[in-house]
Design an enzyme around this catalytic site. Structure first.
Site, mmCIF file in Angstrom:
data_model
loop_
_atom_site.group_PDB
_atom_site.id
_atom_site.type_symbol
_atom_site.label_atom_id
_atom_site.label_comp_id
_atom_site.label_asym_id
_atom_site.label_seq_id
_atom_site.Cartn_x
_atom_site.Cartn_y
_atom_site.Cartn_z
ATOM 1 N N GLY A 163 14.385 52.108 64.289
ATOM 2 C CA GLY A 163 14.908 51.984 65.653
ATOM 3 C C GLY A 163 14.462 53.155 66.504
ATOM 4 N N ILE A 165 15.648 56.218 67.099
ATOM 5 C CA ILE A 165 15.600 57.585 66.562
ATOM 6 C C ILE A 165 14.472 57.702 65.534
ATOM 7 C CG2 ILE A 165 16.893 59.370 65.310
ATOM 8 C CD1 ILE A 165 19.470 58.112 66.524
ATOM 9 N N THR A 240 20.419 61.733 59.242
ATOM 10 C CA THR A 240 21.032 62.016 60.549
ATOM 11 C C THR A 240 21.759 60.773 61.065
ATOM 12 O OG1 THR A 240 18.936 61.431 61.603
ATOM 13 C CG2 THR A 240 19.379 63.786 61.304
ATOM 14 N N ARG A 242 24.526 58.102 59.254
ATOM 15 C CA ARG A 242 25.944 58.131 58.929
ATOM 16 C C ARG A 242 26.094 58.530 57.462
ATOM 17 N NH1 ARG A 242 26.573 58.421 63.555
ATOM 18 N NH2 ARG A 242 27.817 57.136 64.971
ATOM 19 N N GLU A 271 33.560 63.171 57.133
ATOM 20 C CA GLU A 271 33.486 64.227 58.133
ATOM 21 C C GLU A 271 34.654 64.108 59.103
ATOM 22 O OE1 GLU A 271 29.420 62.984 59.566
ATOM 23 O OE2 GLU A 271 30.477 62.911 61.462
ATOM 24 N N HIS A 291 27.180 67.367 62.202
ATOM 25 C CA HIS A 291 26.933 66.210 63.083
ATOM 26 C C HIS A 291 26.570 66.667 64.508
ATOM 27 C CE1 HIS A 291 27.938 61.660 63.527
ATOM 28 N NE2 HIS A 291 26.954 62.009 64.344
HETATM 29 C C1 DGY Z 1 25.871 58.658 67.746
HETATM 30 O O1 DGY Z 1 25.824 58.570 68.963
HETATM 31 O O2 DGY Z 1 25.987 57.676 67.009
HETATM 32 C C2 DGY Z 1 25.758 60.008 67.156
HETATM 33 O O3 DGY Z 1 25.910 59.992 65.781
HETATM 34 C C3 DGY Z 1 26.782 60.906 67.793
HETATM 35 O O4 DGY Z 1 28.055 60.434 67.456
#
Ligand code: DGY
Length: 334
Positions: A163, A165, A240, A242, A271, A291
């Site tokens: 996606g 990111i 990065t 979940r 977390e 996070h």
């Molecule tokens: C998101 O926007 O999903 C990031 O992890 C920040 O919460």
């Protein structure tokens, strides 16, 4: 004119520290109540805050389920998350009640990819570990072979998910001289940045495996002992996305047994984790961040701004700019 003041729609905001001008603008148009507690609201406090509201502005860790939606009541039209991930939301419960739920794609991919690159460099080059040694006063006695890391340039990056990111990270990785491959269950095409590979092949041939899939029932624990065992002993795992996607016990034992070179996590299963005695914090080959993927002044403000725009659109009878896939997004659906 009869002089009766117009009743302004009620909007609840679950945090007082949200950056940027989005909340102030909402307050100029609507009857806004902001949670002012020192700690985040409990589910019961959030339910109380939401009562009789038309709109809620929440962050990604606030749970949105049937209880909250019912506590808000039948006036609720939109829940706007200042978050791209929406694993905290019961999408079906919102759809059943005709509530639009929105999130914040498009504004945080580059910022989060910057942290993913940082984690790759920190973990593979052992930068945190070596800085800790310097803080302990060990610099003068460090031999030539101290803190030898592994090269990032020339390494193969494997992206799980492809996606926004992941693609932003692919662009950076190419600039660092990495080869990039990805696995996505549906997007199977190659592009100028990356080539698609089957999941098992990605695990066994990548030097860095970076997780970029949402947390869903299908992806919980997706990287467990079996998947870590398929990875090279010289590989680095980065997450990065979940925390729940990676089995932390399996990761810790793989690192301790030397079956994996290193790992970099910006997210954890439970977390926020604040116990300094947590064994994950003591593992020298593991870099852990709290996070902070989207945590820049500009990006957090843009997330809140987009959430505010989603609320304004729905309360004005327009379509939300960035609804969650699968939720009602037509105004007046309720
Ligand atoms: C998101 O926007 O999903 C990031 O992890 C920040 O919460």
């Amino acid at each position: 004119m009869n002089g009766t003041p117009a009743i302004r729609p009620r909007v609840a905001v679950s945090r007082s520290e949200l950056p940027g001008g989005g909340v102030a603008r909402l307050a100029s148009r609507y009857d806004v109540t902001v949670w002012e507690g020192a700690a985040p609201p409990t589910p019961a406090q959030l339910a109380e805050l939401a009562r009789d509201c038309e709109a809620l502005l929440l962050i990604g860790s606030d749970r949105v389920g049937a209880e909250l939606l019912d506590a808000a009541g039948p006036r609720l039209r939109v829940v706007a998350l200042a978050s791209m991930g929406y694993d905290s939301v019961d999408v079906a419960a919102a759809s059943e009640r005709g509530v639009v739920v929105t999130h914040t794609p498009d504004v945080l991919a580059d910022t989060t990819a910057d942290v993913a690159i940082a984690l790759i460099l920190m973990a593979r080059r052992r930068l945190v570990d070596s800085m800790d040694a310097m803080r302990r006063g060990e610099w003068g006695s460090l031999p030539m072979n101290a803190f030898l890391g592994l090269d990032v340039h020339g390494a193969t990056l494997g992206l799980i998910g492809y996606g926004q990111i992941a693609r932003a990270l692919a662009r950076r990785a190419v600039g660092f001289g990495m080869r990039v491959q990805h696995h996505h269950p549906r997007r199977k095409e190659d592009d100028e940045l990356s080539r698609w590979v089957p999941f098992e092949e990605l695990l066994s041939t990548s030097d860095v495996v970076s997780v970029h899939t949402p947390l869903t029932p299908e992806t919980v624990g997706m990287i467990g002992a079996a998947e870590l065992a398929r990875m090279k002993p010289t590989a680095t795992l980065v997450n990065t996305a979940r925390g729940g996607i990676v089995d932390e016990d399996a990761l810790l034992s793989a690192l301790r047994r030397g079956e994996l070179h290193s790992a970099g996590l910006d997210v954890m299963v439970d977390e926020p984790r604040v116990d300094p005695a947590d064994p994950l914090f003591a593992e020298p080959r593991l870099v852990v961040l709290p996070h902070v993927g989207s945590a820049t002044v500009q990006t957090r403000a843009a997330m809140v701004e987009l959430a505010a725009r989603n609320i304004e659109a729905v309360l004005s009878g327009e379509s939300a700019p960035t609804p969650l896939p699968g939720t009602a997004h037509r105004p007046g659906a309720r």
